[in-house]
Design a protein around this motif. Sequence first.
Motif, PDB file in Angstrom:
ATOM      1  N   VAL A 189     -91.176  76.179   4.928  1.00 15.31           N
ATOM      2  CA  VAL A 189     -90.206  75.106   5.152  1.00 15.31           C
ATOM      3  C   VAL A 189     -90.937  73.837   5.570  1.00 15.31           C
ATOM      4  CG1 VAL A 189     -88.238  74.314   6.520  1.00 15.31           C
ATOM      5  CG2 VAL A 189     -88.367  76.705   5.813  1.00 15.31           C
ATOM      6  N   VAL A 190     -90.583  72.727   4.925  1.00 22.91           N
ATOM      7  CA  VAL A 190     -91.169  71.423   5.249  1.00 22.91           C
ATOM      8  C   VAL A 190     -90.027  70.442   5.501  1.00 22.91           C
ATOM      9  CG1 VAL A 190     -92.629  69.532   4.462  1.00 22.91           C
ATOM     10  CG2 VAL A 190     -93.196  71.877   3.821  1.00 22.91           C
ATOM     11  N   ARG A 224     -77.914  80.327   1.626  1.00 25.49           N
ATOM     12  CA  ARG A 224     -77.002  80.913   2.607  1.00 25.49           C
ATOM     13  C   ARG A 224     -76.363  82.150   1.986  1.00 25.49           C
ATOM     14  NH1 ARG A 224     -75.743  77.701   7.165  1.00 25.49           N
ATOM     15  NH2 ARG A 224     -76.417  75.527   6.993  1.00 25.49           N
ATOM     16  N   PRO A 225     -76.504  83.296   2.630  1.00 26.73           N
ATOM     17  CA  PRO A 225     -75.952  84.523   2.059  1.00 26.73           C
ATOM     18  C   PRO A 225     -74.433  84.463   1.979  1.00 26.73           C
ATOM     19  CG  PRO A 225     -76.685  84.898   4.314  1.00 26.73           C
ATOM     20  CD  PRO A 225     -77.180  83.537   3.925  1.00 26.73           C
ATOM     21  N   TYR A 244     -80.294  76.900  11.594  1.00 25.26           N
ATOM     22  CA  TYR A 244     -80.328  77.990  10.620  1.00 25.26           C
ATOM     23  C   TYR A 244     -81.696  78.067   9.934  1.00 25.26           C
ATOM     24  CZ  TYR A 244     -79.362  80.588   6.325  1.00 25.26           C
ATOM     25  OH  TYR A 244     -79.411  81.476   5.283  1.00 25.26           O
ATOM     26  N   ILE A 245     -82.212  76.915   9.544  1.00 25.36           N
ATOM     27  CA  ILE A 245     -83.510  76.883   8.853  1.00 25.36           C
ATOM     28  C   ILE A 245     -84.625  77.388   9.752  1.00 25.36           C
ATOM     29  CG2 ILE A 245     -85.276  75.286   7.983  1.00 25.36           C
ATOM     30  CD1 ILE A 245     -83.038  73.697   6.685  1.00 25.36           C
ATOM     31  N   LYS A 300     -84.970  83.361   7.144  1.00 24.42           N
ATOM     32  CA  LYS A 300     -86.260  83.974   6.774  1.00 24.42           C
ATOM     33  C   LYS A 300     -86.086  85.438   6.373  1.00 24.42           C
ATOM     34  CE  LYS A 300     -89.020  80.945   9.785  1.00 24.42           C
ATOM     35  NZ  LYS A 300     -87.901  80.181  10.326  1.00 24.42           N
ATOM     36  N   SER A 301     -85.062  86.100   6.904  1.00 24.92           N
ATOM     37  CA  SER A 301     -84.850  87.499   6.525  1.00 24.92           C
ATOM     38  C   SER A 301     -84.341  87.613   5.094  1.00 24.92           C
ATOM     39  CB  SER A 301     -83.865  88.162   7.501  1.00 24.92           C
ATOM     40  OG  SER A 301     -82.543  87.690   7.300  1.00 24.92           O
TER      41      SER A 301
END
Length: 320
Positions: A289-290, A132-133, A274-275, A281-282
Amino acid sequence: MIMSLEVEHRRIYTNGIWMHIAEKGQGPLILLIHGFPELWSCWVHQINNLSAHGYHVVAPDMRGYGDSDCPQDPSSYTLFHTVGDLIGLLDELGQEQAFVIGHDWGAEIAWHLCLFRPDRVKALVNLGVPYRPRSPQFKPSHYFTKYGRGFYISQFQEPGGAENSFSKYDSVTILKKFLLINAPDLLAAPPGVEIIDFLETPSLLPPWITEEELQFSASKFQKTGFTGALNYYRAMDLNWELLGAWQGAKITVPTKLIIGDKDLGFVSFGTKDYINGEIFKSFVPNLEVVVIDGHHFIQQEKAEQVSNEILSFFSKKPKM
């Protein structure tokens, strides 16, 4: 099971502390980074599995945990300290690069290892915690106020506070409460209640953890206490202050995120959306992602499946 593993143990001096590591196997290096409230031993299944597939697997006790040094000052637990510990560890092992796997706080550290020093990481598999940025406006403690005083991270902030509430329980009970969580989505206690009192103590262990494993971990926390582990949370605001120069930076290392669909962190905080969204992704453009059937401690609960996911990802990357 833990003590019968053919695992070698030693302590390495890195970044001003002595760090205990467990290691097994020969080949390309895989670094395993544990989270809260764990030790190197939470990776026993991966240590066996990955070393059997031709890797040199190293699992440290992170600073503040187990047989590694435990500074008392929360300001010694920033991401710069913990990433610095790992860079020093790689140097001491004579390795320019490593495959990296992180879980929980270990995932947060692994994200920032990739952010600060992508040249040292071949590929990353993180468990349970997406990147998370940094918020450009709010410190974490400010952000978490919306979840109330009973929110576990908020309760962990005051030095000595959580330790005082923990003191009425033995280490095994504390570990059971956190490792085998049965609580509302947000992991928040009602007003006036401490989170450790609010969490239930399960009467039965799930099949993925044994009493022996719990007793082993508890024996280490009995010696060290939980201050080191809690200090990671107490350094969150300081992390925010120090990370301004990386505002908006991307993580370019090839990454796989594995998360359990019943993980409290997946079903809370908008994590699922979010995922699956574009912001994540950016910031991590080289991402896979799994989502698997499981809870938070999936490297133990779904040991074989997680190990297979790791091997399938790393096998696609050049080993040298």
